[in-house]
Design a protein around this motif. Structure first.
Motif, PDB file in Angstrom:
ATOM      1  N   HIS A 194       0.878  -1.172   0.000  1.00  0.00           N
ATOM      2  CA  HIS A 194       0.000   0.000   0.000  1.00  0.00           C
ATOM      3  C   HIS A 194       0.915   1.221   0.000  1.00  0.00           C
ATOM      4  O   HIS A 194       2.092   1.125   0.365  1.00  0.00           O
ATOM      5  N   TYR A 197       1.962   1.357   3.585  1.00  0.00           N
ATOM      6  CA  TYR A 197       2.281   0.143   4.337  1.00  0.00           C
ATOM      7  C   TYR A 197       3.222  -0.790   3.567  1.00  0.00           C
ATOM      8  O   TYR A 197       3.141  -0.914   2.338  1.00  0.00           O
ATOM      9  N   ASP A 210      -8.050  -7.697   0.766  1.00  0.00           N
ATOM     10  CA  ASP A 210      -7.953  -6.302   1.180  1.00  0.00           C
ATOM     11  C   ASP A 210      -6.958  -6.060   2.311  1.00  0.00           C
ATOM     12  O   ASP A 210      -6.781  -4.922   2.745  1.00  0.00           O
ATOM     13  N   ALA A 211      -6.306  -7.114   2.807  1.00  0.00           N
ATOM     14  CA  ALA A 211      -5.401  -6.922   3.950  1.00  0.00           C
ATOM     15  C   ALA A 211      -4.463  -8.116   4.117  1.00  0.00           C
ATOM     16  O   ALA A 211      -4.778  -9.239   3.710  1.00  0.00           O
ATOM     17  N   TYR A 219      -4.347  -6.186  11.143  1.00  0.00           N
ATOM     18  CA  TYR A 219      -4.649  -6.228   9.723  1.00  0.00           C
ATOM     19  C   TYR A 219      -3.989  -5.019   9.044  1.00  0.00           C
ATOM     20  O   TYR A 219      -4.179  -3.879   9.478  1.00  0.00           O
ATOM     21  N   TYR A 220      -3.228  -5.284   7.978  1.00  0.00           N
ATOM     22  CA  TYR A 220      -2.535  -4.225   7.263  1.00  0.00           C
ATOM     23  C   TYR A 220      -3.113  -4.133   5.852  1.00  0.00           C
ATOM     24  O   TYR A 220      -3.103  -5.111   5.109  1.00  0.00           O
ATOM     25  N   PRO A 221      -3.649  -2.960   5.480  1.00  0.00           N
ATOM     26  CA  PRO A 221      -4.401  -2.852   4.228  1.00  0.00           C
ATOM     27  C   PRO A 221      -3.555  -3.087   2.978  1.00  0.00           C
ATOM     28  O   PRO A 221      -2.412  -2.622   2.888  1.00  0.00           O
TER      29      PRO A 221
END
Length: 248
Positions: A194, A197, A210-211, A219-221
């Motif tokens: 991301h 991220y 989505d993560a 949870y990391y997008p």
């Protein structure tokens, strides 16, 4: 190498121990094997200071399971290597939550045990990699194995961490941008997922559309543009595992 074998099936435990002894003779390595037929007995010894390099834990045992024991060990921030033994494939995903180095399905063969000992030996003998980073207060060593993810926050970067004997913090903020941090670390499994991220795929338990799900439970997008790269990186990081977890 000190190994604790915990299995309430004595035939399986004795066979596993015999393979380990044979491995030591073949590789000219001293393998000390201590056998336990209950997780409770091993847990008492660990609390008394027993610290094997590798724990081979049967998952399905009465009273305390191998999974429960592994969680107790990680709750103490101990870094002992853990390998699970199981006769049921459905349990293999449990290992991600405690950062297990692998699992062995019953009935196992000697070649499987030898490969696991090769892997454990390589981890034990390798010095832990680290990078010195600058925070607001100090210069600090950040060990690569403890990094779960990076998050860009303004001009700084937050390192999201797992706790271990080399780290007692949930997060560390450093005074560099995320791209600069990624370059300084030089971790092959550090993947940008991301704009804000990046994750260390070695500490990712699952990939969703989505993560990324960290072993820290966060949870990391994942952006749509980075979704395919994230999934391919997860496959590479877990190459050799029979089962990978994708939530689509």
């Amino acid at each position: 190498m000190r190994v604790a074998v915990c299995d309430d099936e004595k035939i399986q435990m004795n066979l596993l121990s015999a393979y380990m002894t044979e491995y030591g003779k073949e590789k000219d390595i001293l393998i000390e094997v201590k056998k336990y037929d209950t997780a409770d007995a091993l847990w008492w010894d660990i609390q008394d200071g027993f610290s094997p390099d590798l724990l081979m834990l049967d998952i399905q045992m009465e009273h305390m399971t191998g999974i429960e024991l592994a969680h107790r060990i990680r709750d103490l921030h101990l870094d002992n290597l853990i390998c699970f033994i199981t006769g049921v494939k459905d349990y293999v995903f449990e290992g991600y939550d405690v950062n297990a180095i692998g699992y062995i399905l019953k009935p196992f063969e000697k070649a499987q045990i030898f490969r696991m000992l090769d892997k454990a030996g390589a981890v034990i003998s390798a010095p832990p990699a680290y990078t010195v980073m600058k925070t607001e207060e100090e210069m600090i060593r950040i060990y690569h194995k403890d990094i779960v993810a990076l998050e860009a926050v303004a001009h700084n970067t937050v390192f999201w961490m797992k706790q271990s004997v080399t780290n007692q913090k949930d997060s560390i903020s450093v005074r560099d941008g995320i791209s600069e941090c990624i370059a300084q670390l030089g971790i092959s499994d550090m993947i940008r997922i991301h704009r804000s991220y990046a994750v260390n795929m070695q500490n990712i338990a699952a990939v969703r559309k989505d993560a990324c799900v960290g072993t820290d439970g966060k949870y990391y997008p994942v952006s749509r543009a980075n979704r395919e790269d994230a999934m391919q990186a997860f496959i590479r990081a877990n190459r050799g595992n029979a089962h990978l977890r994708f939530w689509l």
